[in-house]
Design a protein around this motif. Structure first.
Motif, short mmCIF file in Angstrom:
data_model
loop_
_atom_site.label_atom_id
_atom_site.label_comp_id
_atom_site.label_asym_id
_atom_site.label_seq_id
_atom_site.Cartn_x
_atom_site.Cartn_y
_atom_site.Cartn_z
N TYR A 250 0.88 -1.17 0.00
CA TYR A 250 0.00 0.00 0.00
C TYR A 250 0.91 1.22 0.00
CZ TYR A 250 -3.50 -3.39 1.60
OH TYR A 250 -4.33 -4.47 1.72
N MET A 251 1.04 1.87 -1.15
CA MET A 251 1.96 3.00 -1.30
C MET A 251 1.23 4.33 -1.16
SD MET A 251 4.54 1.91 -4.31
CE MET A 251 5.69 3.15 -3.71
N GLU A 252 1.71 5.14 -0.24
CA GLU A 252 1.15 6.47 -0.05
C GLU A 252 1.51 7.35 -1.26
OE1 GLU A 252 -0.78 7.32 2.36
OE2 GLU A 252 -0.50 5.59 3.67
N PRO A 253 0.66 8.32 -1.59
CA PRO A 253 1.06 9.29 -2.61
C PRO A 253 2.15 10.18 -2.03
CG PRO A 253 -1.03 9.92 -1.64
CD PRO A 253 -0.67 8.57 -1.05
N GLY A 254 3.06 10.61 -2.84
CA GLY A 254 4.10 11.50 -2.34
C GLY A 254 5.35 11.44 -3.19
N ASP A 255 6.31 12.27 -2.80
CA ASP A 255 7.55 12.36 -3.56
C ASP A 255 8.64 12.96 -2.68
OD1 ASP A 255 7.99 15.46 -4.36
OD2 ASP A 255 5.84 14.99 -4.30
N VAL A 256 9.85 12.90 -3.18
CA VAL A 256 11.00 13.57 -2.59
C VAL A 256 11.53 14.51 -3.67
CG1 VAL A 256 13.32 13.32 -1.65
CG2 VAL A 256 11.55 11.65 -1.05
N ASN A 257 11.23 15.80 -3.52
CA ASN A 257 11.60 16.81 -4.52
C ASN A 257 11.24 16.39 -5.94
OD1 ASN A 257 12.50 18.65 -2.66
ND2 ASN A 257 14.62 17.94 -2.73
N GLY A 258 10.01 15.91 -6.09
CA GLY A 258 9.49 15.54 -7.40
C GLY A 258 9.71 14.09 -7.79
N GLU A 259 10.64 13.39 -7.13
CA GLU A 259 10.87 11.98 -7.44
C GLU A 259 9.80 11.15 -6.72
OE1 GLU A 259 14.49 8.78 -7.86
OE2 GLU A 259 14.80 10.52 -6.57
N CYS A 260 9.03 10.41 -7.49
CA CYS A 260 7.86 9.70 -6.97
C CYS A 260 8.23 8.64 -5.94
CB CYS A 260 7.08 9.05 -8.11
SG CYS A 260 6.34 10.25 -9.24
N ASN A 261 7.31 8.44 -5.01
CA ASN A 261 7.43 7.42 -3.98
C ASN A 261 7.66 6.05 -4.64
OD1 ASN A 261 7.23 5.87 -1.67
ND2 ASN A 261 5.06 6.24 -1.36
N MET A 262 8.61 5.28 -4.09
CA MET A 262 8.97 3.99 -4.69
C MET A 262 9.32 2.98 -3.62
SD MET A 262 12.82 4.87 -6.05
CE MET A 262 12.98 6.64 -5.92
N THR A 263 9.22 1.72 -4.00
CA THR A 263 9.66 0.64 -3.11
C THR A 263 11.16 0.42 -3.30
OG1 THR A 263 9.18 -1.08 -4.76
CG2 THR A 263 7.42 -0.54 -3.18
N ALA B 287 14.84 -7.55 -11.89
CA ALA B 287 14.53 -6.86 -10.63
C ALA B 287 13.25 -6.07 -10.88
CB ALA B 287 15.66 -5.93 -10.24
N ARG B 288 12.55 -5.76 -9.79
CA ARG B 288 11.33 -4.98 -9.94
C ARG B 288 11.22 -3.96 -8.82
NH1 ARG B 288 11.87 -9.73 -9.31
NH2 ARG B 288 10.30 -10.54 -10.65
N ARG B 289 10.59 -2.84 -9.16
CA ARG B 289 10.34 -1.76 -8.20
C ARG B 289 8.99 -1.13 -8.55
NH1 ARG B 289 14.85 2.54 -7.53
NH2 ARG B 289 15.27 1.36 -5.63
N ILE B 290 8.17 -0.85 -7.53
CA ILE B 290 6.87 -0.22 -7.74
C ILE B 290 7.01 1.27 -7.46
CG2 ILE B 290 4.45 -0.17 -7.03
CD1 ILE B 290 4.89 -3.02 -5.90
N VAL B 291 6.37 2.10 -8.29
CA VAL B 291 6.41 3.56 -8.14
C VAL B 291 4.98 4.10 -8.18
CG1 VAL B 291 7.29 5.71 -9.12
CG2 VAL B 291 8.64 3.61 -9.32
N ASN B 292 4.61 4.89 -7.18
CA ASN B 292 3.29 5.52 -7.14
C ASN B 292 3.37 6.89 -7.80
OD1 ASN B 292 0.76 6.53 -6.63
ND2 ASN B 292 0.84 6.23 -4.41
N THR B 293 2.60 7.07 -8.89
CA THR B 293 2.57 8.36 -9.57
C THR B 293 1.24 9.08 -9.38
OG1 THR B 293 1.80 7.31 -11.62
CG2 THR B 293 4.19 7.58 -11.36
N SER B 294 0.33 8.49 -8.61
CA SER B 294 -1.00 9.08 -8.45
C SER B 294 -1.07 9.95 -7.19
CB SER B 294 -2.06 7.98 -8.40
OG SER B 294 -1.88 7.15 -7.27
N ASP B 295 -2.19 10.61 -7.03
CA ASP B 295 -2.44 11.43 -5.85
C ASP B 295 -3.21 10.65 -4.79
OD1 ASP B 295 -1.16 13.65 -6.96
OD2 ASP B 295 -2.99 14.27 -8.01
N THR B 296 -3.35 9.35 -4.99
CA THR B 296 -4.05 8.49 -4.06
C THR B 296 -3.16 7.29 -3.73
OG1 THR B 296 -5.07 7.22 -5.85
CG2 THR B 296 -6.30 9.12 -5.02
N MET B 297 -3.63 6.47 -2.81
CA MET B 297 -2.92 5.25 -2.44
C MET B 297 -2.81 4.33 -3.67
SD MET B 297 -1.80 3.47 0.36
CE MET B 297 -2.74 4.02 1.77
#
Length: 190
Positions: free
Chosen positions: A76-89, A139-149
């Motif tokens: 369950y990934m929260e929406p968000g970023d670090v200086n524009g870089e999207c939240n990722m696993t 390898a795999r990584r999930i990235v949330n680009t939305s404004d929702t979970m």
């Protein structure tokens, strides 16, 4: 009638409530941005963020730690970023290259980054209803680009194993950003 002929399932998957799962056999953990600072280009900004980036829930519906055992889990990934870089696993390779995994999109939108550790890499769009086959060579990584979970369910074999160290040392060749106007930018870093 035989006693215990009709039983309740070992877990209940709520499809209309953010893919919440109910089971007596849940293991959960939270990953905070500050604990994931090594993932981001701006490590200092990530280190300053103490909020939760994503929640991991594993549901062990059977004796999974045996030959042929399967795990079922969620990110369950929260929406968000670090200086524009999207939240990722964190992302990972399998240690057992003969195993596979499936991801299922339940809510929100984002991407899965795939990388073979060399020159083969690509992204797949994640959205409600999307199904993703994970070949063990990537390898795999999930990235949330939305404004929702962003909610992703996963099913994998007991023997898969996870190599996080290679990703920690080398990083992925793709980074995903969200501009102020909401446009998504996928950057190749190699």
């Amino acid at each position: 009638m035989k006693e215990n002929l009709i039983r309740m399932p070992q877990a209940i998957q709520h499809l209309d409530q953010g893919a919440r799962v109910e089971s007596e056999n849940l293991q959960t953990s939270d990953k905070r941005y500050c604990d994931l600072k090594e993932l981001y280009l701006d490590k200092e900004a990530a280190a300053a963020k103490t909020d939760v980036a994503y929640h991991v829930v594993d549901n062990f519906c059977m004796e999974a730690n045996q030959k042929g055992g399967m795990y079922w889990g969620y990110t369950y990934m929260e929406p968000g970023d670090v200086n524009g870089e999207c939240n990722m696993t964190r992302g990972y390779f399998y240690t057992d290259k003969d195993c596979y995994e499936y991801f299922f999109g339940f809510g929100g939108e984002g991407y899965i980054i795939f990388w073979d550790g060399k020159d083969d890499y690509f992204v797949e769009k994640v959205f409600p209803g999307s199904v993703h086959f994970m070949d063990a060579k990537y390898a795999r990584r999930i990235v949330n680009t939305s404004d929702t979970m962003l909610t992703v369910a996963m099913c994998w074999g007991y023997t898969n194993g996870a190599d996080y160290e290679t990703i920690r040392k080398e990083g992925f060749p793709i980074r995903i950003f969200k501009k102020e106007n909401g446009e998504i930018e996928i950057r190749e870093m190699r």
